[in-house]
Write an enzyme that holds these catalytic residues in place. Structure first.
Site, PDB file in Angstrom:
ATOM      1  N   ASN A   1      -5.969   3.056 -12.413  1.00 22.51           N
ATOM      2  CA  ASN A   1      -5.011   2.036 -11.978  1.00 22.51           C
ATOM      3  C   ASN A   1      -3.595   2.538 -12.205  1.00 22.51           C
ATOM      4  OD1 ASN A   1      -4.099  -0.675 -11.220  1.00 22.51           O
ATOM      5  ND2 ASN A   1      -3.567  -0.926 -13.379  1.00 22.51           N
TER       6      ASN A   1
ATOM      7  N   ASP B   1     -10.100  -4.110 -20.878  1.00 28.82           N
ATOM      8  CA  ASP B   1      -8.823  -4.481 -21.479  1.00 28.82           C
ATOM      9  C   ASP B   1      -7.734  -4.375 -20.398  1.00 28.82           C
ATOM     10  OD1 ASP B   1      -6.919  -5.060 -23.318  1.00 28.82           O
ATOM     11  OD2 ASP B   1      -6.941  -3.088 -24.290  1.00 28.82           O
TER      12      ASP B   1
ATOM     13  N   ASN C   1       1.530   3.118  -2.614  1.00 22.15           N
ATOM     14  CA  ASN C   1       0.821   4.087  -3.470  1.00 22.15           C
ATOM     15  C   ASN C   1      -0.406   4.650  -2.755  1.00 22.15           C
ATOM     16  OD1 ASN C   1       1.890   4.574  -6.298  1.00 22.15           O
ATOM     17  ND2 ASN C   1       2.137   2.356  -6.100  1.00 22.15           N
TER      18      ASN C   1
ATOM     19  N   HIS D   1       0.244   1.306 -12.974  1.00 17.08           N
ATOM     20  CA  HIS D   1       0.940   0.120 -13.497  1.00 17.08           C
ATOM     21  C   HIS D   1       2.426   0.438 -13.645  1.00 17.08           C
ATOM     22  CE1 HIS D   1       1.326  -3.692 -15.556  1.00 17.08           C
ATOM     23  NE2 HIS D   1       2.113  -3.075 -16.428  1.00 17.08           N
TER      24      HIS D   1
ATOM     25  N   GLY E   1       0.769  -1.239   0.000  1.00 15.75           N
ATOM     26  CA  GLY E   1       0.000   0.000   0.000  1.00 15.75           C
ATOM     27  C   GLY E   1       0.799   1.288   0.000  1.00 15.75           C
TER      28      GLY E   1
HETATM   29  C1  GAR Z   1       3.121  -0.999  -7.520  1.00 12.88           C
HETATM   30  O1  GAR Z   1       4.397  -1.010  -8.100  1.00 12.88           O
HETATM   31  C2  GAR Z   1       2.052  -0.988  -8.584  1.00 12.88           C
HETATM   32  O2  GAR Z   1       2.412  -0.238  -9.724  1.00 12.88           O
HETATM   33  C3  GAR Z   1       1.947  -2.452  -8.921  1.00 12.88           C
HETATM   34  O3  GAR Z   1       2.032  -3.100  -7.686  1.00 12.88           O
HETATM   35  C4  GAR Z   1       2.835  -2.320  -6.801  1.00 12.88           C
HETATM   36  C5  GAR Z   1       2.071  -2.106  -5.523  1.00 12.88           C
HETATM   37  O4  GAR Z   1       2.864  -1.471  -4.566  1.00 12.88           O
HETATM   38  N1  GAR Z   1       0.732  -2.747  -9.591  1.00 12.88           N
HETATM   39  C6  GAR Z   1       0.609  -3.675 -10.527  1.00 12.88           C
HETATM   40  O5  GAR Z   1       1.528  -4.390 -10.881  1.00 12.88           O
HETATM   41  C7  GAR Z   1      -0.776  -3.788 -11.131  1.00 12.88           C
HETATM   42  N2  GAR Z   1      -0.740  -4.530 -12.344  1.00 12.88           N
HETATM   43  P1  GAR Z   1       2.199  -0.725  -3.335  1.00 12.88           P
HETATM   44  O6  GAR Z   1       1.253  -1.723  -2.679  1.00 12.88           O
HETATM   45  O7  GAR Z   1       3.347  -0.393  -2.445  1.00 12.88           O
HETATM   46  O8  GAR Z   1       1.471   0.490  -3.849  1.00 12.88           O
END
Ligand code: GAR
Length: 220
Positions: free
Chosen positions: A112, A148, A19, A114, A17
């Protein structure tokens, strides 16, 4: 910046978490056009749940393993978002594939993050794949969620140079720092109405410094 009330945002997580934390921190600014009203995790052990609770934000676990189908899980997720009266949904490391039925209900209102410069490297292991391909510039993207997978219209991107001795972990760390910058910004642009999804495309007004470019290796 924002007309009327702040937009109510629910954050969906599956893990640490970080982000989500960046979104919470940004929402503390009085001029921020959104507030974080709830955090929903599909995993009971997600580290981000504790962080959110510490920040005084309501948390809910909807354990996907307790449902017979993706649709049944999403029905409860949808109902929970309605209970939170969410205007917008921010997927912050939410590792569930969503059905078209669910994404269409939140179209234009779900974002989202990515860890790649989409449309390159959809899916998993993005940093490792970028290193294997030998790209010099990698990065991250915030996009509207559509049916998508990792393919919805792009809102914002940040480019990160790849260094000669990068490992997936060192590259991930630098990309993540940029994720924490662009996700709050993307949410702000959508919450304030400056950017929106229209006819399958991102439209609106934004500014960017036309002279900035990431060059890697550097020219000097
Ligand atoms: C982040 O790097 C995010 O971009 C990625 O998971 C991580 C979560 O980190 N998301 C994906 O790969 C989605 N396809 P966080 O829990 O510390 O935010």
């Amino acid at each position: 910046m924002t007309e009327g009330r702040r937009k109510r945002v629910c954050v969906l997580i599956s893990g640490r978490g970080s982000n989500m934390e960046a979104l919470i921190a940004a929402a503390r600014r009085p001029e921020c056009p959104y507030e974080i009203v709830g955090v929903i995790s599909n995993r009971p052990d997600a580290g981000g749940l504790e962080t959110a609770a510490r920040e005084g934000i309501a948390t809910t676990v909807i354990d996907h393993r307790k449902f017979d189908s993706r649709e049944a899980f999403e029905e409860v997720l949808h109902e929970t978002l309605l209970v939170f009266a969410a205007d917008l949904v921010a997927c912050a490391g939410f590792m569930r594939i969503m059905t078209a039925g669910f994404t269409s209900r939140w179209e234009g209102r779900m974002l989202n993050i990515h860890p790649s410069l989409l449309p390159l490297y959809r899916g998993l292991h993005t940093h490792q794949r970028a290193l294997e391909d030998g790209v010099r510039i990698h990065g991250c993207t915030v996009h509207f969620v559509t049916a998508d997978l990792d393919g919805g219209p792009i809102i914002i991107q940040a480019a990160v140079p790849v260094l000669p001795d990068d490992t997936p972990d060192t590259l991930a760390t630098r990309v993540l720092r940029q994720e924490h910058r662009i996700f709050p910004r993307a949410l702000e642009l959508v919450a304030s109405g400056r950017i929106r999804l229209e006819n399958g495309r991102t439209v609106g007004t934004w500014t960017a410094d036309p002279e900035i470019a990431v060059v890697s290796p550097s020219l000097d």
